[in-house]
Scaffold this motif. Structure first.
Motif, PDB file in Angstrom:
ATOM      1  N   VAL A 169       0.245  -1.434  -0.364  1.00 64.41           N
ATOM      2  CA  VAL A 169      -0.096   0.034   0.085  1.00 64.41           C
ATOM      3  C   VAL A 169       0.924   1.443   0.343  1.00 64.41           C
ATOM      4  N   GLN A 170       0.345   2.199  -0.341  1.00 64.04           N
ATOM      5  CA  GLN A 170       0.971   3.689  -0.311  1.00 64.04           C
ATOM      6  C   GLN A 170       1.338   4.477   1.010  1.00 64.04           C
ATOM      7  N   GLY A 171       2.578   4.815   1.263  1.00 61.59           N
ATOM      8  CA  GLY A 171       3.195   5.227   2.680  1.00 61.59           C
ATOM      9  C   GLY A 171       1.661   5.817   3.853  1.00 61.59           C
ATOM     10  N   GLN A 172       0.648   6.612   2.577  1.00 64.32           N
ATOM     11  CA  GLN A 172      -0.415   7.691   3.382  1.00 64.32           C
ATOM     12  C   GLN A 172      -1.000   6.258   4.220  1.00 64.32           C
ATOM     13  N   ASP A 173      -1.825   5.405   3.408  1.00 62.60           N
ATOM     14  CA  ASP A 173      -1.880   4.304   4.192  1.00 62.60           C
ATOM     15  C   ASP A 173      -1.845   3.066   4.349  1.00 62.60           C
ATOM     16  N   LEU A 174      -0.500   3.343   5.555  1.00 60.96           N
ATOM     17  CA  LEU A 174       0.299   2.161   6.290  1.00 60.96           C
ATOM     18  C   LEU A 174       0.049   2.819   7.601  1.00 60.96           C
ATOM     19  N   PRO A 175      -0.805   0.733   8.137  1.00 61.40           N
ATOM     20  CA  PRO A 175      -1.728   1.635   9.436  1.00 61.40           C
ATOM     21  C   PRO A 175       0.099   1.134  10.352  1.00 61.40           C
ATOM     22  N   LYS A 176      -0.129   2.494  11.408  1.00 58.09           N
ATOM     23  CA  LYS A 176       1.133   2.695  11.804  1.00 58.09           C
ATOM     24  C   LYS A 176       1.916   1.730  12.534  1.00 58.09           C
ATOM     25  N   PRO A 177       0.917   0.359  13.435  1.00 60.18           N
ATOM     26  CA  PRO A 177       1.731  -0.463  14.189  1.00 60.18           C
ATOM     27  C   PRO A 177       2.032  -1.460  13.144  1.00 60.18           C
ATOM     28  N   ASP A 178       1.639  -1.708  11.580  1.00 58.29           N
ATOM     29  CA  ASP A 178       2.764  -2.178  11.091  1.00 58.29           C
ATOM     30  C   ASP A 178       3.967  -1.769  10.980  1.00 58.29           C
ATOM     31  N   VAL A 179       4.331  -0.732  10.734  1.00 60.08           N
ATOM     32  CA  VAL A 179       5.565  -0.161  10.586  1.00 60.08           C
ATOM     33  C   VAL A 179       6.392   0.303  11.512  1.00 60.08           C
ATOM     34  N   THR A 180       5.920   0.408  12.813  1.00 65.18           N
ATOM     35  CA  THR A 180       6.145  -0.613  14.542  1.00 65.18           C
ATOM     36  C   THR A 180       6.353  -1.730  14.706  1.00 65.18           C
ATOM     37  N   GLN A 181       5.747  -2.443  13.748  1.00 67.63           N
ATOM     38  CA  GLN A 181       6.646  -4.129  13.362  1.00 67.63           C
ATOM     39  C   GLN A 181       7.486  -4.177  12.563  1.00 67.63           C
ATOM     40  N   LEU A 182       7.613  -3.123  11.682  1.00 66.50           N
ATOM     41  CA  LEU A 182       9.042  -3.885  10.896  1.00 66.50           C
ATOM     42  C   LEU A 182      10.052  -3.062  11.494  1.00 66.50           C
TER      43      LEU A 182
END
Length: 156
Positions: A130-143
């Motif tokens: 998905v595009q950056g603005q659509d990324l859920p914050k928990p997924d980014v934090t998990q990475l």
């Protein structure tokens, strides 16, 4: 001009109140006229939008944002078996994060361009679906947590 200045000096209280009323009025007009904030940026029917729509339709894993995980060998090189296994583990764990479409390992086919000449620094490219603005914050934090947790190991 001098007469206006003299009038303003003699009636400075009225002038000050007038400026405050004008300032408050402009602020109120600005607040009332301003549309609601939106983080959705769309340019319909432009070539780049059509290309993105085509990618989303036919190449979902290549249509999203991308990030990089950078590895640095604390001692030796990233090609040392223990360190290489650690990097491979981080890449495998990163691929399991929700919304990650793929992770290009620095040891994969394109790895030569992702590994420094002295083999002490490399990066893995993470392709989101998905595009950056659509990324859920928990997924980014998990990475991020996955990369940092893996960095606590022996070599990187």
């Amino acid at each position: 001009m001098g007469s206006v200045a003299r009038w303003c000096v003699r009636r400075r209280g009225i002038v000050l109140v007038g400026w405050l009323v004008l300032l408050i009025g402009l602020f109120a007009i600005n607040t009332a006229a301003k549309p609601a904030f939106s983080d959705k940026f769309q340019l319909p029917n432009t070539p780049s939008t059509r290309a993105l729509n085509l990618l989303e339709k036919d190449f979902k894993s290549a249509s999203g944002a991308s990030d990089q995980i950078v590895f640095h060998a604390r001692s030796g090189t990233l090609l040392d078996p223990v360190v290489k296994a650690q990097v491979d583990n981080i890449v495998d764990q990163a691929a399991k994060v929700p919304h990650v479409g793929s992770v290009a390992s620095p040891f994969g086919p394109q790895g030569a361009s992702q590994l420094s000449a002295d083999h002490t620094v490399a990066f893995a490219t993470v392709q989101w679906d998905v595009q950056g603005q659509d990324l859920p914050k928990p997924d980014v934090t998990q990475l991020i947590d996955t990369a940092q947790r893996g960095a606590g190991g022996h070599g990187c």
